[in-house]
Design a protein around this motif. Sequence first.
Motif, PDB file in Angstrom:
ATOM      1  N   UNK A  39       8.011  -6.879  74.228  1.00 36.11           N
ATOM      2  CA  UNK A  39       7.736  -7.935  73.252  1.00 36.11           C
ATOM      3  C   UNK A  39       8.312  -7.541  71.894  1.00 36.11           C
ATOM      4  N   UNK A  40       8.700  -8.506  71.076  1.00 32.60           N
ATOM      5  CA  UNK A  40       9.245  -8.184  69.748  1.00 32.60           C
ATOM      6  C   UNK A  40       8.269  -7.364  68.915  1.00 32.60           C
ATOM      7  N   UNK A  41       8.781  -6.340  68.269  1.00 37.65           N
ATOM      8  CA  UNK A  41       7.969  -5.472  67.414  1.00 37.65           C
ATOM      9  C   UNK A  41       8.808  -5.110  66.181  1.00 37.65           C
ATOM     10  N   UNK A  42       8.837  -5.987  65.188  1.00 44.11           N
ATOM     11  CA  UNK A  42       9.715  -5.783  64.021  1.00 44.11           C
ATOM     12  C   UNK A  42       9.431  -4.460  63.302  1.00 44.11           C
ATOM     13  N   UNK A  43      10.510  -3.813  62.861  1.00 45.57           N
ATOM     14  CA  UNK A  43      10.416  -2.550  62.138  1.00 45.57           C
ATOM     15  C   UNK A  43      11.278  -2.608  60.879  1.00 45.57           C
ATOM     16  N   UNK A  44      10.853  -1.858  59.865  1.00 42.95           N
ATOM     17  CA  UNK A  44      11.625  -1.724  58.634  1.00 42.95           C
ATOM     18  C   UNK A  44      12.642  -0.602  58.821  1.00 42.95           C
ATOM     19  N   UNK A  45      13.914  -0.954  58.967  1.00 40.39           N
ATOM     20  CA  UNK A  45      14.941   0.036  59.270  1.00 40.39           C
ATOM     21  C   UNK A  45      15.085   1.082  58.177  1.00 40.39           C
ATOM     22  N   UNK A  46      14.748   0.736  56.933  1.00 42.42           N
ATOM     23  CA  UNK A  46      14.929   1.672  55.821  1.00 42.42           C
ATOM     24  C   UNK A  46      14.032   2.907  55.955  1.00 42.42           C
ATOM     25  N   UNK A  47      12.938   2.776  56.726  1.00 44.49           N
ATOM     26  CA  UNK A  47      12.017   3.903  56.914  1.00 44.49           C
ATOM     27  C   UNK A  47      12.717   5.079  57.581  1.00 44.49           C
ATOM     28  N   UNK A  48      13.684   4.795  58.437  1.00 49.46           N
ATOM     29  CA  UNK A  48      14.317   5.830  59.255  1.00 49.46           C
ATOM     30  C   UNK A  48      15.639   6.316  58.662  1.00 49.46           C
ATOM     31  N   UNK A  49      16.064   5.745  57.558  1.00 45.93           N
ATOM     32  CA  UNK A  49      17.321   6.125  56.915  1.00 45.93           C
ATOM     33  C   UNK A  49      17.317   7.616  56.536  1.00 45.93           C
TER      34      UNK A  49
END
Length: 237
Positions: free
Chosen positions: A112-122
């Motif tokens: 199922x879709x689980x949106x994430x903030x990509x900037x956290x992993x930068x």
Amino acid sequence: LLDLYKSSSSKTPLERFTTEIFCGVLRSDESLLNIFLQEFAGIEEKNANFKICTEKTYNNSRIDIVFKNDDYLIFLEAKVNSKENNGNQLETYASILKSQNKKSILLYCTKHPEPKDQSIYSPVRFKSFLWNDIYILLKNHSHFQNKTLVNYFLEYLEKQAMIRNAYFSIEDLAIIHRLPIIVKSLDDLMQQVKPLFIRYFKKINENNSLDNNLGQIYKNTRYGMVRHHLFKGDTKK
């Protein structure tokens, strides 16, 4: 094998099983592996000689799938009917990748879709996608049209309800129309058995109560009451 496991155990490791057979499919065809990594990891190099490992441990963290070669280290966390552990599992994996002296990518595959903030992993490159996206890639790509193992895997994803239908049938619309009536009838039945349930199990887990059963239908295809787990020091048996 999955059916055999279900018949002899109360708990089936569906995520691990899915991970292993998916990696088996990728290992069966180097072109398939290249196309997958190009689509979801952005790897443009052809025949990059990636090695695939499952359940590999880095810094006391067990990674579901690891793709690696001389230049890249890619972690893929795969979920089926669960979500990210403790809410920071992916951040931990990103930290591990940052400490490696390679180009690093973190992938997250879910049902199922689980949106994430990509900037956290930068600065680690991050991409999330669905099993449905993998299904569409394999289903529609001309290279895999007559691949027996790929077709078996597609059937497996369909059987495990890990894909989403693009169209609704007349029957689907009829069910949606009747759904409120069905749910109300189920609620009435649950209220009837609730006293007996409490008599034997003392307490209901409110997080899985009647109020949350629409979510249970959506995520787990079930509708029911769950026993409250007793904590240490609780005198109730």
